[in-house]
Design a protein around this motif. Structure first.
Motif, PDB file in Angstrom:
ATOM      1  N   ARG A 103      -0.842 -28.206  36.119  1.00 41.00           N
ATOM      2  CA  ARG A 103      -0.996 -29.419  35.654  1.00 41.00           C
ATOM      3  C   ARG A 103       0.069 -29.939  34.746  1.00 41.00           C
ATOM      4  NH1 ARG A 103      -5.820 -26.702  33.678  1.00 41.00           N
ATOM      5  NH2 ARG A 103      -7.779 -27.514  36.026  1.00 41.00           N
ATOM      6  N   GLY A 104       0.748 -29.595  34.110  1.00 40.83           N
ATOM      7  CA  GLY A 104       1.979 -30.118  32.674  1.00 40.83           C
ATOM      8  C   GLY A 104       3.133 -30.429  34.651  1.00 40.83           C
ATOM      9  N   LYS A 128       2.075 -33.365  36.100  1.00 36.07           N
ATOM     10  CA  LYS A 128       1.732 -34.834  35.325  1.00 36.07           C
ATOM     11  C   LYS A 128       3.432 -35.271  35.108  1.00 36.07           C
ATOM     12  CE  LYS A 128       1.010 -36.675  30.596  1.00 36.07           C
ATOM     13  NZ  LYS A 128      -0.261 -35.978  29.405  1.00 36.07           N
ATOM     14  N   THR A 129       4.335 -34.484  35.463  1.00 39.11           N
ATOM     15  CA  THR A 129       5.588 -34.594  35.360  1.00 39.11           C
ATOM     16  C   THR A 129       5.996 -35.495  36.332  1.00 39.11           C
ATOM     17  OG1 THR A 129       5.586 -33.036  33.302  1.00 39.11           O
ATOM     18  CG2 THR A 129       7.958 -34.279  34.205  1.00 39.11           C
ATOM     19  N   SER A 160       4.534 -36.901  38.339  1.00 41.22           N
ATOM     20  CA  SER A 160       3.703 -38.218  38.836  1.00 41.22           C
ATOM     21  C   SER A 160       4.373 -39.414  37.852  1.00 41.22           C
ATOM     22  CB  SER A 160       2.265 -37.847  37.785  1.00 41.22           C
ATOM     23  OG  SER A 160       1.621 -36.991  38.740  1.00 41.22           O
ATOM     24  N   ALA A 161       4.535 -38.676  36.824  1.00 41.66           N
ATOM     25  CA  ALA A 161       5.140 -39.577  35.944  1.00 41.66           C
ATOM     26  C   ALA A 161       7.299 -40.667  36.754  1.00 41.66           C
ATOM     27  CB  ALA A 161       6.019 -39.310  34.510  1.00 41.66           C
TER      28      ALA A 161
END
Length: 435
Positions: free
Chosen positions: A264-265, A268-269, A271-272
């Motif tokens: 997930r991390g 998330k990276t 996605s950013a």
């Protein structure tokens, strides 16, 4: 180009000379015709004896040779006055030009001929020698001035052309160096500030942006390789432990949960990163509308108040007036930018600290600033923290991926806003201002 302009100028100068010559000739002819008419009216009504007496008196004055008066009989034989040949093609009672062939040298005159009742003809004439000499001198002066102007103009054009060629050669050499990979090169600019300088300035600004983007791409690749190595290593280790050590379903689930958190991390990276690329693409400008910056800032503060209370940080909103701060932009992106700044303020402010969001507006624009009493950003790190994945020494161990301020910077550029990071006595102040 110089020769082309020289030809155009020559044609314009020739047309101007012809016009001046035509006007001057018309003016001189008009003055001559007025004199001829006036003199003819004063003499044509006199008796023949009075005319002969007057012409004889004028003949004795050598100064009158340029303006001869003559009296001819019905056969065109001279009776009195300056000896002139009777015009070959006479025109009566109207000015006309004629040539006198009686002298050794052919002379040209403009005269007026009147036939009297007794059949005699009176000729009043004016020599065209002075007019022709004046026109000849005017033509010579114009020709000399034209040649001088052409030579000076051609010399100036050659000098300017050589200067332009040298500048274009310098620009071509600089462009060749840039194409070889030297992105530090810039097109040379002069002090004159002409059209070429304006073009070079625009190209240099474009090269600055290309260099910045290239550095960002290189930095992103390096940072992705560096920052993704740690979570991928932890993910690999978690899966290895699950394979080797799990003896029960509960332990297996625990290792899987650790792996899922790491994934997930990582997602998330990425996605950013995709979000930053989407913003920098600039396609969302078409969705810009008139928005109230104060209303968006208040919504962001209300959204983060529970998180701030949980972290022991006093979050507040402030503005010196209740008037709306209207700007043109994407409301969701502006909210996201302010939210990232507030999230950083809460994350890096210790307990019992404070964070405040200030929005001010005037007739020229609007400003939103997020101030906190946290760990602060050093002055030398103010530009570096805007790079992707960069994390200052004080925040290296805090949760996050180092992309928050990069996203804020991209949103600011999209909206034509200026991003400023200052370090007050305690904490940090990040300001977004319309330009």
């Amino acid at each position: 180009m110089a020769l082309a302009f020289l030809l155009v100028f020559g044609a314009a100068a020739s047309a101007l000379f012809l016009f001046v010559d035509w006007q001057m000739q018309g003016f001189l002819d008009q003055r001559s015709d007025e004199w001829l008419t006036r003199e003819m009216q004063s003499i044509q009504g006199l008796p023949q004896d009075a005319v002969i007496s007057r012409l004889a008196a004028r003949s004795k004055d050598q100064t009158n040779n340029e303006r001869p008066f003559s009296l001819f009989d019905q056969n065109g034989k001279l009776i009195a006055g300056i000896p002139l040949a009777f015009p070959e093609k006479p025109v009566f009672d109207a000015p006309f030009d004629f040539a006198d062939h009686s002298a050794l040298k052919k002379d040209h005159y403009r005269g007026m001929l009147h036939r009297r009742a007794d059949g005699d003809s009176i000729l009043v004439a004016q020599s065209l020698h002075e007019q022709r000499e004046f026109r000849e001198r005017l033509e010579n002066a114009t020709l000399f001035a034209s040649l001088t102007t052409a030579i000076l103009g051609l010399a100036g054009a050659v000098a300017v052309g050589l200067g332009a060629v040298r500048r274009l050669d310098a620009m071509s050499n600089a462009a060749a160096q840039i194409m070889k990979g030297d992105l530090k090169q810039r097109l040379p600019t002069g002090r004159a500030g002409g059209d070429i300088d304006r073009l070079a300035k625009v190209v240099n600004e474009m090269l600055d942006e290309i260099e910045r983007l290239m550095q960002e791409v290189k930095g992103v690749c390096d940072n992705i390789a560096h920052d993704m190595r740690t979570p991928l290593t932890r993910l690999l280790a978690s899966l290895e432990r699950a394979r080797r050590r799990a003896t029960s379903i509960e332990e297996y689930h625990g290792y899987v949960d650790e792996a899922l958190d790491e994934i997930r991390g990582i997602l998330k990276t990425f996605s950013a990163l995709l979000r930053i690329s989407e913003v920098e693409d600039g396609l969302r400008r078409s969705g810009f509308v008139e928005i109230d910056l104060k209303a968006i800032a208040r919504d962001a503060v209300e959204f983060f108040e529970p998180a701030a209370e949980e972290c022991g940080v006093a979050l507040a909103y402030a503005s010196s007036s209740n008037d709306p701060a209207i700007i043109s932009g994407d409301p969701s992106l502006i909210f996201e930018a302010i939210a990232n700044l507030i999230d950083n303020a809460i994350k890096f402010t210790p307990r019992n600290g404070s964070a405040i969001v200030r929005v001010e507006s005037n007739g020229h624009g609007a400003t939103v600033a997020v101030e906190d009493t946290g760990v602060g950003i050093r002055k030398e790190d103010a530009d570096a923290v805007l790079r992707r994945f960069y994390r200052a020494e004080k925040s290296r161990h805090a949760p996050g991926n180092g992309l928050g301020l990069s996203l804020v910077s991209a949103i600011a550029r999209l909206h034509g806003m200026r991003l400023e990071i200052t370090a007050p006595h305690i904490g940090t102040c990040v300001r977004l201002a319309t330009v």
